[in-house]
Enzyme design. Structure first.
Site, mmCIF file in Angstrom:
data_model
loop_
_atom_site.group_PDB
_atom_site.id
_atom_site.type_symbol
_atom_site.label_atom_id
_atom_site.label_comp_id
_atom_site.label_asym_id
_atom_site.label_seq_id
_atom_site.Cartn_x
_atom_site.Cartn_y
_atom_site.Cartn_z
ATOM 1 N N ARG A 146 2.990 6.035 -4.429
ATOM 2 C CA ARG A 146 2.811 6.662 -3.118
ATOM 3 C C ARG A 146 3.569 5.879 -2.051
ATOM 4 O O ARG A 146 4.202 6.472 -1.171
ATOM 5 C CB ARG A 146 1.324 6.747 -2.755
ATOM 6 C CG ARG A 146 0.552 7.767 -3.556
ATOM 7 C CD ARG A 146 -0.889 7.851 -3.094
ATOM 8 N NE ARG A 146 -1.011 8.460 -1.772
ATOM 9 C CZ ARG A 146 -2.121 8.434 -1.036
ATOM 10 N NH1 ARG A 146 -3.200 7.798 -1.483
ATOM 11 N NH2 ARG A 146 -2.148 9.013 0.143
ATOM 12 N N CYS A 201 -3.476 2.258 4.755
ATOM 13 C CA CYS A 201 -3.479 2.984 3.482
ATOM 14 C C CYS A 201 -3.184 4.443 3.805
ATOM 15 O O CYS A 201 -2.349 4.739 4.646
ATOM 16 C CB CYS A 201 -4.803 2.803 2.748
ATOM 17 S SG CYS A 201 -6.250 3.347 3.707
#
Length: 288
Positions: free
Chosen positions: A182, A238
């Protein structure tokens, strides 16, 4: 460890009057929103109260997407939530989940942010507690509300404007806590754009845990962030500000003293079309 308590530590103090145990189990993903509460209602550590990531520990998502997928709650609202479940200024709080400590760390960070230091995360979580043969039940005790006076620590928080100002400078290091694919922009299962904030380094939050799902000690945590000076300004993010909090905790365990959470995180960053996006790997952090 300063912020983690063992299963046996909690067992020995299970019925002490100043202890508030908080079940933070929550499953990410569509259709899983009530899974944590249902798990709590079926079985939990005796005396535990339940706080839901999205209903209790996050504000509603803004219509324009700003603030991210799990925006920070208003401090007054959050104080009321804590008071309602019996968390006061003199309480000792132990949070647990079954998600590697991610949800429990969110509660840990929020209480720290409101000035409450006596808060800990249970090592290994609920499944390990149950599998060790320690007591569980389905009783939901009525908690007497406790007075909670917040002293917000603004220095723990970074906003989108703070991150923008730091881009292209050496004034702080950005740490992306998501899984490497990611971070590199190869996949993006949750947000509308893939990649990372330019200049960020990647330290996957689950690497804070060992092969048995327990928290690594302070030396192992320090090794994960080798090359960063312990007083260096750090901003951790995040996808939505939840799984960054285990890295914040790990950094504090390792002795880092200048750590901020970008609470809106990647989902907030990409809500502004003008914000730049990077893909691939970034350079390793500078040596001290």
């Amino acid at each position: 460890m300063n912020h983690i308590v063992s299963l046996k530590w909690l067992l020995a103090r299970l019925y002490e009057s100043d202890l508030v145990i908080v079940d933070c189990r929550f499953q990410m993903g569509k259709g899983q929103e009530n899974a944590g509460r249902e798990a709590y209602e079926a079985s939990h550590i005796p005396g535990a109260v339940y706080l839901d990531l999205e209903k209790d520990l996050s504000a509603p998502v803004d219509a324009d997407g700003h603030g991210g997928r799990h925006p920070l709650p208003d401090a007054a609202q959050l104080t009321g939530t804590f008071s309602r479940v019996g968390i006061g200024n003199t309480s000792r709080v132990v949070a647990y989940d079954d998600q590697g400590g991610a949800m429990a760390s969110r509660l840990w960070w929020l209480l720290k942010y409101l000035g409450h230091d006596q808060v800990f995360v249970l090592d290994q979580g609920f499944a390990a507690w149950r599998d060790a043969g320690f007591p569980v039940n389905a009783e939901q005790q009525v908690r007497i509300p406790a007075p909670f006076l917040a002293e917000v620590r603004h220095s723990m928080l970074a906003e989108v404007d703070d991150v923008r100002e730091l881009l292209g400078t050496d004034q702080a290091t950005l740490i992306d806590s998501r899984e490497p694919a990611r971070y590199r922009g190869e996949v993006e299962p949750l947000d509308k754009a893939a990649g990372h904030i330019p200049g960020a380094i990647n330290r996957f939050w689950k690497d804070a845990l060992d092969e048995r799902g327990g928290w690594r000690d302070e030396n192992a945590q320090a090794a994960r962030f080798a090359g960063l000076a312990q007083d260096a300004p750090l901003i951790v993010y995040c996808g939505s500000g939840v799984t960054a909090t285990p890295n914040v905790l790990a950094l504090q365990e390792a002795g880092y003293t200048n750590v901020r959470l970008y609470a809106g995180s990647w989902s907030d960053w990409i809500s502004y079309e003008e914000n730049p996006i990077a893909v691939g790997d970034e350079e390793n952090p500078k040596d001290e």
